[in-house]
Design a protein around this motif. Sequence first.
Motif, short mmCIF file in Angstrom:
data_model
loop_
_atom_site.label_atom_id
_atom_site.label_comp_id
_atom_site.label_asym_id
_atom_site.label_seq_id
_atom_site.Cartn_x
_atom_site.Cartn_y
_atom_site.Cartn_z
N THR A 14 -17.90 43.05 26.84
CA THR A 14 -18.23 43.49 28.20
C THR A 14 -19.56 44.21 28.23
O THR A 14 -20.16 44.48 27.19
N THR A 15 -20.01 44.54 29.43
CA THR A 15 -21.15 45.42 29.64
C THR A 15 -20.78 46.47 30.67
O THR A 15 -20.37 46.14 31.78
N LEU A 16 -20.90 47.72 30.28
CA LEU A 16 -20.53 48.85 31.14
C LEU A 16 -21.70 49.83 31.21
O LEU A 16 -22.32 50.12 30.19
N ILE A 17 -21.98 50.33 32.40
CA ILE A 17 -23.04 51.33 32.59
C ILE A 17 -22.57 52.35 33.61
O ILE A 17 -21.98 51.99 34.63
N ALA A 18 -22.84 53.62 33.34
CA ALA A 18 -22.61 54.69 34.32
C ALA A 18 -23.81 55.62 34.30
O ALA A 18 -24.29 55.99 33.22
N VAL A 19 -24.31 56.00 35.48
CA VAL A 19 -25.51 56.81 35.59
C VAL A 19 -25.28 57.89 36.65
O VAL A 19 -24.81 57.60 37.75
N ALA A 20 -25.64 59.12 36.29
CA ALA A 20 -25.55 60.23 37.25
C ALA A 20 -26.86 60.33 38.04
O ALA A 20 -27.94 60.10 37.50
N PHE A 21 -26.74 60.66 39.31
CA PHE A 21 -27.91 60.96 40.14
C PHE A 21 -27.61 62.21 40.96
O PHE A 21 -26.48 62.73 40.92
N ASP A 22 -28.59 62.70 41.67
CA ASP A 22 -28.40 63.91 42.45
C ASP A 22 -27.45 63.62 43.61
O ASP A 22 -27.84 63.02 44.61
N GLY A 23 -26.18 64.01 43.45
CA GLY A 23 -25.20 63.77 44.49
C GLY A 23 -24.06 62.88 44.10
O GLY A 23 -23.12 62.69 44.88
N VAL A 25 -22.56 59.55 41.11
CA VAL A 25 -22.75 58.63 39.98
C VAL A 25 -22.63 57.20 40.48
O VAL A 25 -22.01 56.93 41.52
N VAL A 26 -23.23 56.30 39.71
CA VAL A 26 -23.04 54.86 39.92
C VAL A 26 -22.47 54.28 38.64
O VAL A 26 -23.00 54.52 37.55
N VAL A 27 -21.37 53.56 38.74
CA VAL A 27 -20.80 52.86 37.59
C VAL A 27 -20.85 51.37 37.88
O VAL A 27 -20.70 50.93 39.02
N GLY A 28 -21.07 50.59 36.83
CA GLY A 28 -21.18 49.15 37.01
C GLY A 28 -20.67 48.40 35.79
O GLY A 28 -20.66 48.93 34.67
N ALA A 29 -20.25 47.16 36.01
CA ALA A 29 -19.73 46.34 34.92
C ALA A 29 -19.80 44.87 35.29
O ALA A 29 -19.88 44.51 36.48
N ASP A 30 -19.79 44.03 34.25
CA ASP A 30 -19.61 42.60 34.47
C ASP A 30 -18.13 42.34 34.70
O ASP A 30 -17.34 43.28 34.85
N GLU A 165 -32.23 53.88 43.83
CA GLU A 165 -32.86 53.56 42.55
C GLU A 165 -31.81 53.45 41.44
O GLU A 165 -31.93 52.59 40.56
N THR A 166 -30.81 54.30 41.49
CA THR A 166 -29.76 54.26 40.48
C THR A 166 -28.94 52.99 40.59
O THR A 166 -28.59 52.36 39.58
N ILE A 167 -28.62 52.58 41.81
CA ILE A 167 -27.89 51.31 42.01
C ILE A 167 -28.69 50.15 41.42
O ILE A 167 -28.14 49.29 40.72
N GLU A 168 -29.98 50.12 41.69
CA GLU A 168 -30.83 49.03 41.19
C GLU A 168 -30.92 49.07 39.66
O GLU A 168 -30.90 48.02 39.01
N PHE A 169 -30.99 50.27 39.09
CA PHE A 169 -31.03 50.42 37.63
C PHE A 169 -29.77 49.84 36.99
O PHE A 169 -29.84 49.09 36.01
N VAL A 170 -28.61 50.19 37.54
CA VAL A 170 -27.35 49.71 36.98
C VAL A 170 -27.20 48.20 37.17
O VAL A 170 -26.84 47.48 36.23
N LYS A 171 -27.51 47.72 38.36
CA LYS A 171 -27.39 46.27 38.62
C LYS A 171 -28.29 45.46 37.69
O LYS A 171 -27.86 44.44 37.15
N THR A 172 -29.51 45.90 37.52
CA THR A 172 -30.44 45.18 36.65
C THR A 172 -29.98 45.21 35.20
O THR A 172 -30.06 44.20 34.49
N GLY A 173 -29.47 46.36 34.74
CA GLY A 173 -28.99 46.45 33.37
C GLY A 173 -27.85 45.50 33.09
O GLY A 173 -27.84 44.80 32.06
#
Length: 214
Positions: A14-23, A25-30, A165-173
């Motif tokens: 799998t591919t999993l990513i979670a990123v915190a931003f001011d306010g 988090v965004v989590v994403g996966a395939d 920006e965080t959503i785009e970072f996770v989606k691209t990753g």
Amino acid sequence: MEVGLKPGEISLGTTLIAVAFDGGVVVGADSRTSMGGSYTVNRVTDKLTYVSDRIYCCRSGSAADTQAVASIVTYYLQLYAIQHEEEPPVRVAASLFQELCYKNKDALSAGIICAGWDKHDGGSVFGIPMGGSMHKLPYATAGSGSTYIYGYCDTSFRQNMTKEETIEFVKTGVALAIGRDGSSGGCIRLAVITKDGVQRHFIPGDQVPALGVI
């Protein structure tokens, strides 16, 4: 990923990513669940697992092991909310994952990313890799596809990114990993967790960007 799996046991390559931003988090996966490395048993799995109203986890390793651990943590967080009359902090959820994974490290194939929002710390991301250690991080990646995108994450991540920006970072990753990792694929699922709740985003397989693949 396949670590000590028995014949026929389903693993979460799998591919999993979670990123915190001011306010928040965004989590994403395939969405691809594989067995034996080359056999896809489900191409539209939802790997973003609810554990509390503003806390989700991402699971890598054995599907059975991680689902059992997540169910136990969900149960204890429900008890916490009743006893304390408030939503549980993300750190409490991560500590529960850590304790279960560490105490059963010889019997489980389970790597967890725990992420969410609470009124004490805002958006938080915790990595609980196999073995049961716990690390608070600005962002975390896991799964077989994560090895393909360390360079992208290191060079593209910035502190204090906006939600968009965080959503785009996770989606691209996730899209980059899908293009390289044979055990990652399908669609992309995202969850944006803030004090206002959870927003889910879905990118179908035919709309996943083909990035860097010849």
